[in-house]
Design an enzyme around this catalytic site. Structure first.
Site, PDB file in Angstrom:
ATOM      1  N   HIS A   4     -10.601  83.465 -69.568  1.00 45.57           N
ATOM      2  CA  HIS A   4     -11.977  83.347 -69.068  1.00 45.57           C
ATOM      3  C   HIS A   4     -12.528  84.732 -68.775  1.00 45.57           C
ATOM      4  CE1 HIS A   4     -15.507  81.672 -67.166  1.00 45.57           C
ATOM      5  NE2 HIS A   4     -15.388  82.643 -66.281  1.00 45.57           N
TER       6      HIS A   4
ATOM      7  N   ASP B 213     -19.267  70.506 -60.590  1.00 46.45           N
ATOM      8  CA  ASP B 213     -19.663  71.897 -60.865  1.00 46.45           C
ATOM      9  C   ASP B 213     -21.056  71.962 -61.480  1.00 46.45           C
ATOM     10  OD1 ASP B 213     -19.265  74.796 -61.275  1.00 46.45           O
ATOM     11  OD2 ASP B 213     -19.421  74.187 -63.371  1.00 46.45           O
TER      12      ASP B 213
ATOM     13  N   ARG C  33     -27.281  75.798 -56.905  1.00 50.08           N
ATOM     14  CA  ARG C  33     -27.110  77.211 -56.525  1.00 50.08           C
ATOM     15  C   ARG C  33     -28.143  78.082 -57.216  1.00 50.08           C
ATOM     16  NH1 ARG C  33     -21.431  78.447 -58.414  1.00 50.08           N
ATOM     17  NH2 ARG C  33     -21.935  80.587 -57.854  1.00 50.08           N
TER      18      ARG C  33
ATOM     19  N   SER D 182     -16.203  77.294 -59.161  1.00 46.00           N
ATOM     20  CA  SER D 182     -16.934  76.883 -60.361  1.00 46.00           C
ATOM     21  C   SER D 182     -16.117  77.183 -61.613  1.00 46.00           C
ATOM     22  CB  SER D 182     -18.273  77.617 -60.401  1.00 46.00           C
ATOM     23  OG  SER D 182     -18.939  77.373 -61.619  1.00 46.00           O
TER      24      SER D 182
ATOM     25  N   LYS E 280     -13.317  74.179 -63.848  1.00 47.60           N
ATOM     26  CA  LYS E 280     -13.448  73.879 -65.272  1.00 47.60           C
ATOM     27  C   LYS E 280     -12.184  74.273 -66.032  1.00 47.60           C
ATOM     28  CE  LYS E 280     -17.366  76.010 -65.153  1.00 47.60           C
ATOM     29  NZ  LYS E 280     -18.659  76.657 -65.378  1.00 47.60           N
TER      30      LYS E 280
END
Lengths: 433, 433
Positions: A82, A161, A168, A183, A187
């Site tokens: 990520h 999320d 947000r 968040s 995932k």
């Protein structure tokens, strides 16, 4: 449990228990807590923070708001990467086939462009026919057949999320380390992975501009992943200039293919090899990151990484003709080159502005309803520390309209600063945690 | 202007300008900012505060969200009093007629009970026929005729406050000094007054329990009132025990009448004289607070204050028979006395719990839809520092049901603490600012 009491607790800097956080997330997801209470809670979290335990509880509650994919039917480790996002950051397209070619399963769920940064899904969409919205069954089937799959988040994955992120976004509560951590992790953990490599960007083109904040985010992400029993390696990397030279969806696919075919050297390749090296190490196919890097280089040299990429594209419905013959891909109506106004060493780039310039050209969405032009973007030819002469080419701009070109040109000119004295090149990989 | 940018600004501890605050309040009042954004803003204000300028801007924006009453047609000063609320706090019923009898106009807009505290409107409702929802025309007419009027907030007065208050109530953002200041002041300034006396309560029965917070609130209220050119005197007073001995709506009307007729001495009379003394001083009918206190005492002694009260009741439609002959007022079905379990000096009272016990008996609302029983309440016979013998009467409970009596009894027993050693009596008026 009483929502107002829990808001007050966080407001008064007390810690919330696992049950309390679970109650808040599950009630909000079921529409039992109104937005106005949840946004007040989010602002209290933004300003008073969460400790590492609370962050794990929040991640867990968000993770189990949806489905957790079970990949136990596949023998072998599943590892993903990520990135916190940047300009020209296309490593996913390179490292997924490299790690898969090494025998590591890469079940990658990616996102779209956000703000000034690009998104892996938008890049894949530039390949005609490529399907990123696979069903869970297709996802598992592609992964089993070729060892990697590149898809978008489905509505079954961490629905909390999706809801919380939208809220947000409109309540000034985006840049919060515990909220970002939960968040991302809710995932990634839903993918059913064993290991995770994190690329945490710092600098003018990153969401976290200050290195201190980046390190706090990196620690939070790593600590949280570990609390779920995942193996994790974090890289803190420079985002003060575009990664590689190509920015824009098809342009980035093209540059990724160059790296996969061994036809491009430089920062993009260096970082890609480091990340895939770490993935291969976590996936148990190398004894160290360095061994993983060497294996990655071999898989590029012997053509297996490129072959794996073609295999993924084909299995996900993409047209490999354009990958094999990129000159056949449609070109932008207008391609304009811009040149250095003076002599000097390239000292700084406002990389956020470069990202925004690419958006202007059509490579991203300025409003939610904009349609992306896959051909549009920038080939940015310089790196910090390069010496340029007046008239040296800085960049090539690709767009469908002269107006867009003019706007982007101005942004790019304003974003670069030349210095008569030599400038040291920045370090690409700042830290490995 | 962009709402999210303004939320971020407050979140990041920056000050907001007059225009920015006006934009937020006016847009929210016009339903152009959704609740979820405004609650996020409120939490940011709660945690990061507002400086005195911002607090004035907020007050002004809320004040001008509605009508500001013009009382210029009345020659003479208009002065009001505001109390931050407590248990047994019925001074409004006493000081309005006293100050009016001294020739000061008292255009008083009051509220209902909130949480564990009583409200002037609920007390007035205990007088059969008394109308508190006058039209603006009736309001001016009563005020002109007798020099005082006691009504509730109309929808024309500070509508922003009503909206914001409801949202604060459910988002954990009530106890914030700038938000409380703007809420109180926007309503009081709309009355068209020249001067204001503030009774800011501190202790276990007040909303601000700690003296430090109370002083901060007092300073904020006074500074804000002064910034609008109003004359203001603030009293910080003790709320660690009920004020007077009667708690409950009719019971408090009854005790007020006793004070007005000169038939009751003690803390309630002492504080009432101080407050009306200050109002008379601000109204230009005495040369100092002390002179105002002396005049107040004379107006009680010569019967004019009581006469003025009867006049107000009559003009607002109330039945003065019950004021003149309180023994004719219906009694609660159950009246039960409770007694001291031991010998000792009364050391502390959890005054919040006394307020809650009165609510249990029927004197207030436990939920929004509860109907108040005007007869219900407590006659609390002790004061801190009193010596009690085992078996001395502590209180008399009035209610319609034995179950309610039992619940209240337990609360009262749990709320008092006896000490074998003598205890100093607390000071009633802690500070005059």
């Amino acid at each position: 449990m009483n929502t107002i009491e829990l808001i007050r607790k966080k407001r008064d800097k007390e810690s919330l228990s696992k049950e309390e956080i679970k109650f808040l997330i599950s009630s909000y997801t079921k529409n039992k807590i109104p937005d106005y209470q949840f946004s007040s809670f989010l602002m209290a979290v933004f300003l008073n923070g969460m400790n590492s335990e609370e962050t794990s509880f929040l991640t867990e509650a968000m993770l189990y708001s949806g489905k957790v994919i079970n990949l136990d039917f596949l023998k072998g480790k599943k590892v993903d990467k990520h990135s916190t996002g940047g300009v020209g950051d296309k490593t996913s397209l390179i490292i997924a086939p490299v790690a898969a070619a090494a025998g590591v399963y890469v079940p990658m769920i990616s996102g779209r462009g956000l703000g000034h940064t690009g998104g892996t899904l938008d890049k894949l969409d530039a390949i005609p026919g490529f399907k990123t919205n696979l069903s869970l069954k297709e996802y598992k089937s592609v992964l089993k057949k070729c060892g990697a799959v590149l898809v978008g988040q489905t509505k079954e994955i961490a629905p909390a999320d999706k809801l919380i992120y939208s809220l947000r976004d409109v309540t000034g509560t985006v840049e919060s380390i515990p909220l970002i951590t939960a968040s991302i992790m809710s995932k990634k953990l839903a993918e059913g992975i064993n290991g995770l490599v994190l690329d945490i960007k710092t600098g003018s083109g990153a969401f976290m501009r200050k290195e201190k904040d980046t390190l706090l985010l990196a620690e939070s992400l790593i600590r949280t992943a570990k609390s779920f029993g995942k193996k994790v390696i974090g890289f803190v990397t420079d985002m003060n200039q575009p990664l590689g030279n190509y920015i824009g969806n098809w342009l980035e696919v093209y540059e990724s293919v160059l790296v996969l075919k061994g036809e491009s050297e430089g920062d993009l390749k260096e970082l890609s090899l480091a990340l895939s090296g770490a993935m291969i190490f976590l996936g148990g196919k190398a004894s160290s990151i360095d061994e993983g890097i060497k294996l990655s280089q071999r898989l590029i040299d012997n053509g297996l990484a490129y072959k794996k990429f073609l295999e993924i594209v084909e299995l996900q419905g993409g047209d490999t003709n354009f990958i094999r013959n990129p000159e056949k891909y449609p070109k932008s109506k207008i391609i304009e080159r811009i040149f250095a106004p003076n002599n000097g060493y390239l000292e700084t780039i406002n990389n956020f502005e470069i990202g925004m310039a690419a958006l202007e050209l059509g490579a991203g969405r300025l409003t939610k309803d904009d349609i992306i032009d896959p051909k549009a973007g920038i080939i940015f030819k310089l790196k910090i520390g390069d010496f340029v002469k007046k008239g040296t080419e800085i960049a090539e701009l690709h767009s469908s309209s002269q107006l867009k070109i003019e706007k982007a040109k101005e942004k790019i000119y304003n974003s670069i600063m030349l210095n008569p004295n030599p400038i040291k090149k920045p370090k690409l990989i700042k830290k490995i945690i």
